[in-house]
Design a protein around this motif. Structure first.
Motif, PDB file in Angstrom:
ATOM      1  N   HIS A 221       0.918  -1.326   0.097  1.00  0.00           N
ATOM      2  CA  HIS A 221       0.036  -0.113  -0.131  1.00  0.00           C
ATOM      3  C   HIS A 221       0.847   1.277  -0.193  1.00  0.00           C
ATOM      4  CE1 HIS A 221      -3.903  -2.014   0.525  1.00  0.00           C
ATOM      5  NE2 HIS A 221      -3.139  -2.854   1.347  1.00  0.00           N
ATOM      6  N   GLN A 222       2.120   1.217  -0.078  1.00  0.00           N
ATOM      7  CA  GLN A 222       3.053   2.152  -0.249  1.00  0.00           C
ATOM      8  C   GLN A 222       2.847   3.053   1.015  1.00  0.00           C
ATOM      9  OE1 GLN A 222       2.012   3.861  -4.077  1.00  0.00           O
ATOM     10  NE2 GLN A 222       3.676   2.793  -5.040  1.00  0.00           N
ATOM     11  N   ILE A 223       2.812   2.493   2.119  1.00  0.00           N
ATOM     12  CA  ILE A 223       2.869   3.156   3.377  1.00  0.00           C
ATOM     13  C   ILE A 223       4.386   3.187   3.812  1.00  0.00           C
ATOM     14  CG2 ILE A 223       2.708   2.904   6.045  1.00  0.00           C
ATOM     15  CD1 ILE A 223       0.179   0.789   5.199  1.00  0.00           C
ATOM     16  N   GLU A 224       4.721   4.463   3.951  1.00  0.00           N
ATOM     17  CA  GLU A 224       5.940   5.105   3.956  1.00  0.00           C
ATOM     18  C   GLU A 224       6.694   4.416   5.144  1.00  0.00           C
ATOM     19  OE1 GLU A 224       8.968   9.397   4.352  1.00  0.00           O
ATOM     20  OE2 GLU A 224       6.503   9.371   4.544  1.00  0.00           O
ATOM     21  N   THR A 225       7.966   3.702   5.111  1.00  0.00           N
ATOM     22  CA  THR A 225       8.796   3.071   5.899  1.00  0.00           C
ATOM     23  C   THR A 225      10.388   3.620   5.699  1.00  0.00           C
ATOM     24  OG1 THR A 225       9.307   1.248   4.509  1.00  0.00           O
ATOM     25  CG2 THR A 225       7.379   1.093   5.885  1.00  0.00           C
ATOM     26  N   LYS A 226      11.034   3.000   6.686  1.00  0.00           N
ATOM     27  CA  LYS A 226      12.501   3.551   6.530  1.00  0.00           C
ATOM     28  C   LYS A 226      13.041   2.177   7.039  1.00  0.00           C
ATOM     29  CE  LYS A 226      12.751   8.199   8.375  1.00  0.00           C
ATOM     30  NZ  LYS A 226      13.028   9.211   9.731  1.00  0.00           N
ATOM     31  N   VAL A 227      14.379   1.846   6.254  1.00  0.00           N
ATOM     32  CA  VAL A 227      15.222   0.783   6.671  1.00  0.00           C
ATOM     33  C   VAL A 227      15.580   0.740   8.059  1.00  0.00           C
ATOM     34  CG1 VAL A 227      17.206  -0.583   6.040  1.00  0.00           C
ATOM     35  CG2 VAL A 227      15.677   0.381   4.358  1.00  0.00           C
ATOM     36  N   GLY A 228      15.338  -0.245   9.023  1.00  0.00           N
ATOM     37  CA  GLY A 228      15.642  -0.257  10.289  1.00  0.00           C
ATOM     38  C   GLY A 228      16.823  -0.911  10.753  1.00  0.00           C
ATOM     39  N   THR A 229      17.143  -0.935  11.838  1.00  0.00           N
ATOM     40  CA  THR A 229      18.324  -1.839  12.329  1.00  0.00           C
ATOM     41  C   THR A 229      17.964  -3.324  12.444  1.00  0.00           C
ATOM     42  OG1 THR A 229      19.020   0.404  13.414  1.00  0.00           O
ATOM     43  CG2 THR A 229      20.196  -1.826  14.164  1.00  0.00           C
ATOM     44  N   VAL A 230      19.047  -3.906  12.149  1.00  0.00           N
ATOM     45  CA  VAL A 230      19.048  -5.258  12.130  1.00  0.00           C
ATOM     46  C   VAL A 230      19.722  -5.847  13.330  1.00  0.00           C
ATOM     47  CG1 VAL A 230      19.648  -7.764  11.069  1.00  0.00           C
ATOM     48  CG2 VAL A 230      19.091  -5.740   9.628  1.00  0.00           C
ATOM     49  N   ASP A 231      19.111  -6.431  14.421  1.00  0.00           N
ATOM     50  CA  ASP A 231      19.517  -7.021  15.841  1.00  0.00           C
ATOM     51  C   ASP A 231      19.720  -8.314  15.545  1.00  0.00           C
ATOM     52  OD1 ASP A 231      20.264  -4.502  16.775  1.00  0.00           O
ATOM     53  OD2 ASP A 231      18.525  -4.472  18.154  1.00  0.00           O
ATOM     54  N   VAL A 232      21.063  -9.044  15.534  1.00  0.00           N
ATOM     55  CA  VAL A 232      21.055 -10.327  15.398  1.00  0.00           C
ATOM     56  C   VAL A 232      22.348 -11.017  16.248  1.00  0.00           C
ATOM     57  CG1 VAL A 232      22.738 -10.281  13.341  1.00  0.00           C
ATOM     58  CG2 VAL A 232      21.383 -12.418  13.706  1.00  0.00           C
ATOM     59  N   GLY A 233      22.411 -12.202  16.901  1.00  0.00           N
ATOM     60  CA  GLY A 233      23.356 -12.380  17.849  1.00  0.00           C
ATOM     61  C   GLY A 233      23.158 -13.934  18.335  1.00  0.00           C
ATOM     62  N   VAL A 234      23.525 -13.885  19.557  1.00  0.00           N
ATOM     63  CA  VAL A 234      23.286 -15.214  20.172  1.00  0.00           C
ATOM     64  C   VAL A 234      23.045 -15.144  21.799  1.00  0.00           C
ATOM     65  CG1 VAL A 234      25.299 -16.407  19.065  1.00  0.00           C
ATOM     66  CG2 VAL A 234      25.706 -14.994  21.009  1.00  0.00           C
ATOM     67  N   ARG A 235      22.413 -16.070  22.395  1.00  0.00           N
ATOM     68  CA  ARG A 235      22.100 -16.003  23.826  1.00  0.00           C
ATOM     69  C   ARG A 235      23.317 -16.815  24.533  1.00  0.00           C
ATOM     70  NH1 ARG A 235      18.348 -14.231  27.054  1.00  0.00           N
ATOM     71  NH2 ARG A 235      17.703 -13.193  25.267  1.00  0.00           N
ATOM     72  N   VAL A 236      23.705 -16.042  25.577  1.00  0.00           N
ATOM     73  CA  VAL A 236      24.824 -16.728  26.420  1.00  0.00           C
ATOM     74  C   VAL A 236      24.159 -17.146  27.515  1.00  0.00           C
ATOM     75  CG1 VAL A 236      26.947 -16.064  27.518  1.00  0.00           C
ATOM     76  CG2 VAL A 236      26.094 -14.688  25.343  1.00  0.00           C
ATOM     77  N   LEU A 408      27.949 -21.389  27.250  1.00  0.00           N
ATOM     78  CA  LEU A 408      27.366 -21.790  26.367  1.00  0.00           C
ATOM     79  C   LEU A 408      26.772 -20.489  25.202  1.00  0.00           C
ATOM     80  CD1 LEU A 408      25.305 -24.627  27.608  1.00  0.00           C
ATOM     81  CD2 LEU A 408      27.255 -24.795  26.293  1.00  0.00           C
ATOM     82  N   LEU A 409      26.763 -20.661  23.960  1.00  0.00           N
ATOM     83  CA  LEU A 409      26.369 -19.584  22.919  1.00  0.00           C
ATOM     84  C   LEU A 409      25.495 -20.322  22.371  1.00  0.00           C
ATOM     85  CD1 LEU A 409      29.824 -18.055  21.569  1.00  0.00           C
ATOM     86  CD2 LEU A 409      28.377 -17.500  23.438  1.00  0.00           C
ATOM     87  N   TYR A 410      24.019 -19.620  22.134  1.00  0.00           N
ATOM     88  CA  TYR A 410      23.069 -20.426  21.547  1.00  0.00           C
ATOM     89  C   TYR A 410      22.749 -19.576  20.387  1.00  0.00           C
ATOM     90  CZ  TYR A 410      22.000 -23.210  25.698  1.00  0.00           C
ATOM     91  OH  TYR A 410      22.032 -24.110  26.750  1.00  0.00           O
ATOM     92  N   GLY A 411      22.294 -20.108  19.351  1.00  0.00           N
ATOM     93  CA  GLY A 411      21.871 -19.338  17.867  1.00  0.00           C
ATOM     94  C   GLY A 411      20.726 -19.836  17.079  1.00  0.00           C
ATOM     95  N   VAL A 412      20.196 -19.044  16.682  1.00  0.00           N
ATOM     96  CA  VAL A 412      20.239 -17.453  16.491  1.00  0.00           C
ATOM     97  C   VAL A 412      19.276 -16.709  17.120  1.00  0.00           C
ATOM     98  CG1 VAL A 412      20.102 -15.871  14.726  1.00  0.00           C
ATOM     99  CG2 VAL A 412      21.442 -17.997  14.107  1.00  0.00           C
ATOM    100  N   GLU A 413      19.579 -15.553  18.132  1.00  0.00           N
ATOM    101  CA  GLU A 413      18.840 -14.811  18.420  1.00  0.00           C
ATOM    102  C   GLU A 413      18.547 -13.556  17.549  1.00  0.00           C
ATOM    103  OE1 GLU A 413      17.139 -12.711  22.542  1.00  0.00           O
ATOM    104  OE2 GLU A 413      18.312 -14.394  22.657  1.00  0.00           O
ATOM    105  N   VAL A 414      17.390 -13.223  17.068  1.00  0.00           N
ATOM    106  CA  VAL A 414      17.256 -12.192  16.161  1.00  0.00           C
ATOM    107  C   VAL A 414      15.874 -11.228  16.399  1.00  0.00           C
ATOM    108  CG1 VAL A 414      16.207 -13.794  14.463  1.00  0.00           C
ATOM    109  CG2 VAL A 414      16.785 -11.542  13.826  1.00  0.00           C
ATOM    110  N   LYS A 415      15.856 -10.257  16.537  1.00  0.00           N
ATOM    111  CA  LYS A 415      14.773  -9.297  17.022  1.00  0.00           C
ATOM    112  C   LYS A 415      14.020  -8.653  15.765  1.00  0.00           C
ATOM    113  CE  LYS A 415      15.537 -10.386  21.072  1.00  0.00           C
ATOM    114  NZ  LYS A 415      14.732 -11.446  21.503  1.00  0.00           N
TER     115      LYS A 415
END
Length: 468
Positions: A221-236, A408-415
Motif C-alpha cells: 500500500h506504499q505506506i512510508e517506511t525506513k530501513v531499520g536496524t537489524v539486531d542479530v546475535g546469540v544467547r549466552v 554456552l552460546l545459542y544461536g540464532v537470536e534475532v529481533k
C-alpha cells in the motif's frame, strides 16, 4: 452486513492492550475490536514447559496470543525512557517519562511486584560502572521491575478479563489478511476467514511476530517506511556464580560496546538470572532463541542467560532487514533440523564444532534440553563472529568467567522489529486512519515502552473521535 466499530486493534500485545485500556477509561461507550491470530490467555499452553521438547503448535503459544510474546517472557519492565524503544524521539522525553510511570502504575494495580532493581545500590553500581569503563563498555542505568514468567502471565490474564468486562470485543485465532484502504484512507480489515470489519480508526499493533506481515502490507500500500536496524546475535548461558554481583545489584546490566575491529554497536539484552534458555517459533516454523526467568524459587535454575546482539544498519538498495535476520536464522535451523544450535565459547573461538561429550563434562548444564551442538561459524558472517568474540572478552573484564571455555552460546537470536514505519507524534502513518504502534512498527523494543505507546496512541485516537 458491515460490522462497524470505532477502533480496530490488530494484535493483542502490550501496546494494543494498553491502548484498549486507555480508550475504555476515556469512554466506556466506544466500540473497540481487538483481532489476534493467537489464542486467548487462558488457552495459551506450551507443551514444551512440561516435555522440554517443542510440539510444533500452530500458532505458537509462546510468540502469539493475548499479551504477545510478553506473556511468556520473563517480564522485565524497563523504567527508563532511554531503554526499550524510540518513543522519546516521537513524543518527547518528559512525556515518555510520564507515560512510563502511568503504565507502570497500571501494572502495579494488576499485581506487579513492587520491588525495583537498580535503585539504592549506588556504591555497587559505581563499581560496576568503573569496571565497564575500563573495558570500554558503557553501562546504561535503568531501573527494572521484574514480573516473572509465571506472574506476568497472571497479570495479563487479569488485564484480559478487565478489558472483556469493559466491553472490548476480542477475536482470537483470527488472522488479518488485509487492511482495507479506500480513497487513501484505512477503513477496515479483511480476515483470512473472509470477514470484513470496519472502523473509524485502525491501529496496527502487531508486535515482533507480525512485523514481517506488516512490512508486506506497507510495501503493498506504499505506506512510508525506513530501513531499520537489524539486531542479530546469540544467547549466552553461564553459571549464576559468574553473574552474581551484576544480578544482585542490577538484575539486568545493560552494557553497550563498539567493537575495536569493525566499530560495530553490540549490546547485552534480556538478562535472566536463574533462568532458562527457550526457543520461539515464528511463521513457517522458524526457530529462534530467547530466555525466561521465573519469580518462584521452585522454577529457578543454576544458570543465568542473556543475549548479545549486534546492531547493523544498511544503506540503499537494501530494504529487507527482517528478511536478512530470517535468512541467518534459517541457515542455523537447516544445520540442526529446525532446532537451536549450541556451541561452547571455547569451541567458538577455536573454530571447531561442539560435541555432546564436551558439553557433558562441563560444570554448566544447558537449560535448553533440545539444543543441537554445532558450529556457529557456519551460520554467522565473519564480521558478526568477530563482534561477538570481542564483546565476550570485554564483558569478561566486568564479570570474570563469561569468556570461559564452557560458556554456552545459542544461536540464532534475532529481533524482528526492523520494519521502521514512519509515524507522526500521534502515530499516524502516511495512510490516513491507520496508526502503527509497538515493536512491530519499530517504535518500541520492550514491554514498558510498548505499554506507554499504547496509552499515548489511545489519547490521540480519542481526541480525533471527539472532534468528528
Amino acid at each position: 452486513m458491515k460490522k462497524n466499530y470505532d477502533v480496530i486493534l490488530i494484535g493483542a500485545g502490550p501496546s494494543s492492550i494498553f491502548c484498549a485500556y486507555e480508550l475504555m477509561e476515556k469512554n466506556k461507550g466506544l466500540r473497540v475490536l481487538m483481532i489476534e491470530k493467537g489464542r486467548s490467555i487462558e488457552k495459551r499452553q506450551c507443551p514444551k514447559r512440561v516435555t522440554k521438547v517443542c510440539a510444533g503448535c500452530r500458532p505458537c503459544s509462546i510468540t502469539t496470543g493475548f499479551a504477545g510474546a510478553g506473556a511468556f517472557s520473563d517480564g522485565k519492565l524497563s523504567l527508563s525512557p532511554d531503554v526499550g524503544g524510540n518513543l522519546s524521539e516521537i513524543i518527547g522525553y518528559e512525556n515518555t517519562v510520564e507515560l512510563i510511570n502511568e503504565s507502570d502504575a497500571i501494572y502495579l494495580s494488576f499485581g506487579a511486584d513492587k520491588k525495583v532493581y537498580g535503585l539504592g545500590k549506588e556504591k555497587e553500581i559505581r563499581e560496576i560502572r568503573r569496571k565497564a569503563i575500563n573495558a570500554n563498555l558503557k553501562l546504561v542505568e535503568c531501573p527494572i521491575r521484574h514480573l516473572g514468567t509465571e506472574e506476568g502471565y497472571k497479570i495479563y490474564e487479569r488485564l484480559q478479563h478487565h478489558l472483556e468486562d469493559a466491553g472490548v470485543e476480542m477475536l482470537f485465532e483470527t488472522m488479518v489478511k488485509e487492511i482495507i484502504i479506500e480513497e487513501g484512507r484505512a477503513t477496515g480489515v479483511y480476515t483470512e476467514k473472509g470477514e470484513a470489519y470496519y472502523a473509524k480508526e485502525i491501529v496496527a499493533a502487531v508486535g515482533r511476530e507480525g512485523a514481517d506481515w506488516f512490512s508486506h502490507i506497507c510495501e503493498r500500500h506504499q505506506i512510508e517506511t525506513k530501513v531499520g536496524t537489524v539486531d542479530v546475535g546469540v544467547r549466552v548461558e553461564v553459571r549464576d556464580e559468574v553473574m552474581e554481583f551484576l544480578n544482585e545489584n542490577l538484575y539486568e546490566a545493560k552494557l553497550l560496546y563498539h567493537t575495536p575491529t569493525f566499530d560495530d554497536k553490540v549490546r547485552t539484552f534480556c538478562t535472566n538470572p536463574s533462568g532458562e534458555v527457550a526457543s520461539e517459533y515464528y511463521e513457517d516454523g522458524l526457530a529462534v532463541v530467547n530466555g525466561h526467568a521465573y519469580k518462584s524459587k521452585e522454577f529457578k535454575t543454576n544458570n543465568t542467560n542473556f543475549a548479545i546482539l549486534v546492531s547493523k544498519n544498511f544503506t540503499k538498495p537494501f530494504r529487507t532487514p527482517i528478511e536478512y535476520g530470517k535468512r541467518i536464522a534459517q541457515l542455523s535451523n537447516m544445520l540442526c533440523g529446525g532446532k537451536i544450535l549450541v556451541q561452547t565459547f571455547g569451541d567458538f573461538r577455536r573454530g571447531r564444532r561442539t560435541t555432546k561429550e564436551r558439553i557433558c563434562r562441563n560444570n554448566l548444564i544447558p537449560t535448553l534440553k533440545d539444543g543441537v551442538p554445532g558450529d556457529l561459524s557456519l551460520v554467522f558472517p565473519h564480521r558478526i563472529m568477530v563482534d561477538i568474540e570481542e564483546m565476550m572478552f570485554a564483558l569478561d573484564k566486568v564479570t570474570p568467567g563469561i569468556a570461559g571455555d564452557e560458556t554456552l552460546l545459542y544461536g540464532v537470536e534475532v529481533k524482528f522489529y526492523s520494519n521502521k514505519v514512519v509515524v507522526d507524534k500521534d502515530f499516524q502513518t502516511s495512510v490516513k486512519g491507520l496508526r502503527a504502534i509497538g515493536d512491530g512498527a519499530s517504535v518500541t523494543r520492550g514491554l514498558q515502552q510498548a505499554s506507554a505507546n499504547g496509552i499515548s496512541a489511545a489519547r490521540s485516537i480519542y481526541k480525533t473521535l471527539e472532534n468528528e
